[in-house]
Every structure is written in C-alpha cells, then in structure tokens.
Design a protein around this motif. Structure first.
Motif, PDB file in Angstrom:
ATOM      1  N   ILE A   6       0.839  -1.200   0.000  1.00  0.00           N
ATOM      2  CA  ILE A   6       0.000   0.000   0.000  1.00  0.00           C
ATOM      3  C   ILE A   6       0.872   1.247   0.000  1.00  0.00           C
ATOM      4  N   LEU A   7       1.930   1.234   0.809  1.00  0.00           N
ATOM      5  CA  LEU A   7       2.846   2.369   0.840  1.00  0.00           C
ATOM      6  C   LEU A   7       3.576   2.539  -0.497  1.00  0.00           C
ATOM      7  N   ASP A   8       3.930   1.423  -1.139  1.00  0.00           N
ATOM      8  CA  ASP A   8       4.571   1.506  -2.458  1.00  0.00           C
ATOM      9  C   ASP A   8       3.638   2.123  -3.491  1.00  0.00           C
ATOM     10  N   VAL A   9       2.362   1.730  -3.469  1.00  0.00           N
ATOM     11  CA  VAL A   9       1.388   2.289  -4.411  1.00  0.00           C
ATOM     12  C   VAL A   9       1.192   3.781  -4.144  1.00  0.00           C
ATOM     13  N   ALA A  10       1.106   4.164  -2.875  1.00  0.00           N
ATOM     14  CA  ALA A  10       0.931   5.574  -2.530  1.00  0.00           C
ATOM     15  C   ALA A  10       2.153   6.387  -2.940  1.00  0.00           C
ATOM     16  N   ARG A  11       3.343   5.871  -2.678  1.00  0.00           N
ATOM     17  CA  ARG A  11       4.570   6.560  -3.062  1.00  0.00           C
ATOM     18  C   ARG A  11       4.665   6.692  -4.574  1.00  0.00           C
ATOM     19  N   ASP A  12       4.301   5.641  -5.284  1.00  0.00           N
ATOM     20  CA  ASP A  12       4.332   5.668  -6.739  1.00  0.00           C
ATOM     21  C   ASP A  12       3.328   6.690  -7.282  1.00  0.00           C
ATOM     22  N   GLY A  13       2.161   6.775  -6.645  1.00  0.00           N
ATOM     23  CA  GLY A  13       1.162   7.751  -7.077  1.00  0.00           C
ATOM     24  C   GLY A  13       1.615   9.184  -6.855  1.00  0.00           C
ATOM     25  N   ILE A  14       2.224   9.447  -5.704  1.00  0.00           N
ATOM     26  CA  ILE A  14       2.726  10.792  -5.425  1.00  0.00           C
ATOM     27  C   ILE A  14       3.870  11.147  -6.368  1.00  0.00           C
ATOM     28  N   TYR A  15       4.758  10.199  -6.614  1.00  0.00           N
ATOM     29  CA  TYR A  15       5.871  10.447  -7.538  1.00  0.00           C
ATOM     30  C   TYR A  15       5.361  10.735  -8.944  1.00  0.00           C
ATOM     31  N   THR A  16       4.363   9.986  -9.376  1.00  0.00           N
ATOM     32  CA  THR A  16       3.788  10.215 -10.705  1.00  0.00           C
ATOM     33  C   THR A  16       3.121  11.582 -10.784  1.00  0.00           C
ATOM     34  N   MET A  17       2.424  11.961  -9.730  1.00  0.00           N
ATOM     35  CA  MET A  17       1.787  13.275  -9.706  1.00  0.00           C
ATOM     36  C   MET A  17       2.820  14.390  -9.802  1.00  0.00           C
ATOM     37  N   ILE A  18       3.902  14.274  -9.052  1.00  0.00           N
ATOM     38  CA  ILE A  18       4.955  15.286  -9.104  1.00  0.00           C
ATOM     39  C   ILE A  18       5.623  15.291 -10.466  1.00  0.00           C
ATOM     40  N   LEU A  19       5.856  14.129 -11.016  1.00  0.00           N
ATOM     41  CA  LEU A  19       6.510  14.018 -12.319  1.00  0.00           C
ATOM     42  C   LEU A  19       5.680  14.655 -13.425  1.00  0.00           C
ATOM     43  N   MET A  20       4.363  14.581 -13.307  1.00  0.00           N
ATOM     44  CA  MET A  20       3.497  15.146 -14.334  1.00  0.00           C
ATOM     45  C   MET A  20       3.260  16.639 -14.137  1.00  0.00           C
ATOM     46  N   ALA A  21       3.187  17.095 -12.898  1.00  0.00           N
ATOM     47  CA  ALA A  21       2.846  18.496 -12.637  1.00  0.00           C
ATOM     48  C   ALA A  21       4.064  19.421 -12.646  1.00  0.00           C
ATOM     49  N   ALA A  22       5.224  18.915 -12.276  1.00  0.00           N
ATOM     50  CA  ALA A  22       6.397  19.773 -12.102  1.00  0.00           C
ATOM     51  C   ALA A  22       6.807  20.527 -13.371  1.00  0.00           C
ATOM     52  N   PRO A  23       6.892  19.895 -14.545  1.00  0.00           N
ATOM     53  CA  PRO A  23       7.324  20.665 -15.727  1.00  0.00           C
ATOM     54  C   PRO A  23       6.365  21.794 -16.084  1.00  0.00           C
ATOM     55  N   ILE A  24       5.082  21.564 -15.933  1.00  0.00           N
ATOM     56  CA  ILE A  24       4.099  22.596 -16.266  1.00  0.00           C
ATOM     57  C   ILE A  24       4.179  23.734 -15.257  1.00  0.00           C
ATOM     58  N   LEU A  25       4.268  23.392 -13.981  1.00  0.00           N
ATOM     59  CA  LEU A  25       4.369  24.428 -12.957  1.00  0.00           C
ATOM     60  C   LEU A  25       5.671  25.208 -13.068  1.00  0.00           C
ATOM     61  N   LEU A  26       6.767  24.528 -13.383  1.00  0.00           N
ATOM     62  CA  LEU A  26       8.039  25.223 -13.533  1.00  0.00           C
ATOM     63  C   LEU A  26       8.039  26.163 -14.734  1.00  0.00           C
ATOM     64  N   SER A  27       7.381  25.766 -15.825  1.00  0.00           N
ATOM     65  CA  SER A  27       7.312  26.671 -16.973  1.00  0.00           C
ATOM     66  C   SER A  27       6.514  27.922 -16.631  1.00  0.00           C
ATOM     67  N   GLY A  28       5.425  27.773 -15.899  1.00  0.00           N
ATOM     68  CA  GLY A  28       4.665  28.938 -15.449  1.00  0.00           C
ATOM     69  C   GLY A  28       5.470  29.810 -14.498  1.00  0.00           C
ATOM     70  N   LEU A  29       6.256  29.184 -13.634  1.00  0.00           N
ATOM     71  CA  LEU A  29       7.096  29.920 -12.700  1.00  0.00           C
ATOM     72  C   LEU A  29       8.162  30.731 -13.433  1.00  0.00           C
ATOM     73  N   VAL A  30       8.805  30.123 -14.413  1.00  0.00           N
ATOM     74  CA  VAL A  30       9.845  30.826 -15.163  1.00  0.00           C
ATOM     75  C   VAL A  30       9.266  32.017 -15.910  1.00  0.00           C
ATOM     76  N   VAL A  31       8.133  31.827 -16.566  1.00  0.00           N
ATOM     77  CA  VAL A  31       7.513  32.935 -17.283  1.00  0.00           C
ATOM     78  C   VAL A  31       7.104  34.041 -16.321  1.00  0.00           C
ATOM     79  N   GLY A  32       6.555  33.683 -15.178  1.00  0.00           N
ATOM     80  CA  GLY A  32       6.189  34.683 -14.181  1.00  0.00           C
ATOM     81  C   GLY A  32       7.384  35.472 -13.683  1.00  0.00           C
ATOM     82  N   LEU A  33       8.510  34.777 -13.450  1.00  0.00           N
ATOM     83  CA  LEU A  33       9.711  35.471 -13.001  1.00  0.00           C
ATOM     84  C   LEU A  33      10.280  36.395 -14.066  1.00  0.00           C
ATOM     85  N   VAL A  34      10.276  35.938 -15.316  1.00  0.00           N
ATOM     86  CA  VAL A  34      10.790  36.769 -16.406  1.00  0.00           C
ATOM     87  C   VAL A  34       9.936  38.020 -16.575  1.00  0.00           C
ATOM     88  N   ILE A  35       8.634  37.864 -16.546  1.00  0.00           N
ATOM     89  CA  ILE A  35       7.750  39.020 -16.713  1.00  0.00           C
ATOM     90  C   ILE A  35       7.843  39.951 -15.503  1.00  0.00           C
TER      91      ILE A  35
END
Length: 88
Positions: A6-35
């Motif tokens: 159960i802990l492995d499934v939960a850890r895998d789910g959190i890792y997948t969520m971070i892996l999918m959301a991080a590039p999109i959030l980082l691109s928004g962060l970079v654009v916000g900082l540049v502007i």
C-alpha cells in the motif's frame, strides 16, 4: 494487500503526480519570473500583464508534454493492474 504494498502504491502515485505536474508548474514559474523582472526593470506596474503569457505557456507546455504524461499514466496503470492480478 500488505502495508508495504500500500505504501509503495501511494509513493508511486505521489511520484507520478509530481513528475506530471512539475514541468508545467516550472514553466509557469519561469515565465512569471521573467515578466516580473521585465516589469521591475521598466517600472510597468500592470497587474494583468502576467496572466496572458503565463496561461499561453502553461497551455503550450501541456500540449507538448501530453505524450509524456499519457505514457507515464499508462505505465503506472499497468503496474497497478499487474499488482491487482497478482493479489491472492
């Protein structure tokens, strides 16, 4: 299903969520900082200047990363189904 599984499934789910959301959030962060840097250097204090470029970049990043996101979710779902089949 044991606690370790159960802990492995939960850890895998959190890792997948971070892996999918991080590039999109980082691109928004970079654009916000540049502007924000541009606004600071030119002393333009328009609050709505940030939103349109940030929305466009996040949308384009989502379109570009969509195959990666689908492949990541498919791999995770395959692992979950393999675990479900192997349950007693």
């Amino acid at each position: 299903m044991e606690e370790a599984q159960i802990l492995d499934v939960a850890r895998d789910g959190i890792y997948t969520m971070i892996l999918m959301a991080a590039p999109i959030l980082l691109s928004g962060l970079v654009v916000g900082l540049v502007i924000s840097l541009f606004q600071t250097l030119t002393q333009i204090q328009e609050m709505t200047l940030v939103f349109v470029p940030k929305i466009l970049v996040v949308f384009l990043a989502t379109l570009v990363l969509l195959p990666f996101m689908i492949r990541t979710l498919t791999d995770m779902m395959t692992r979950l189904m393999d675990m479900a089949v192997s349950l007693p």
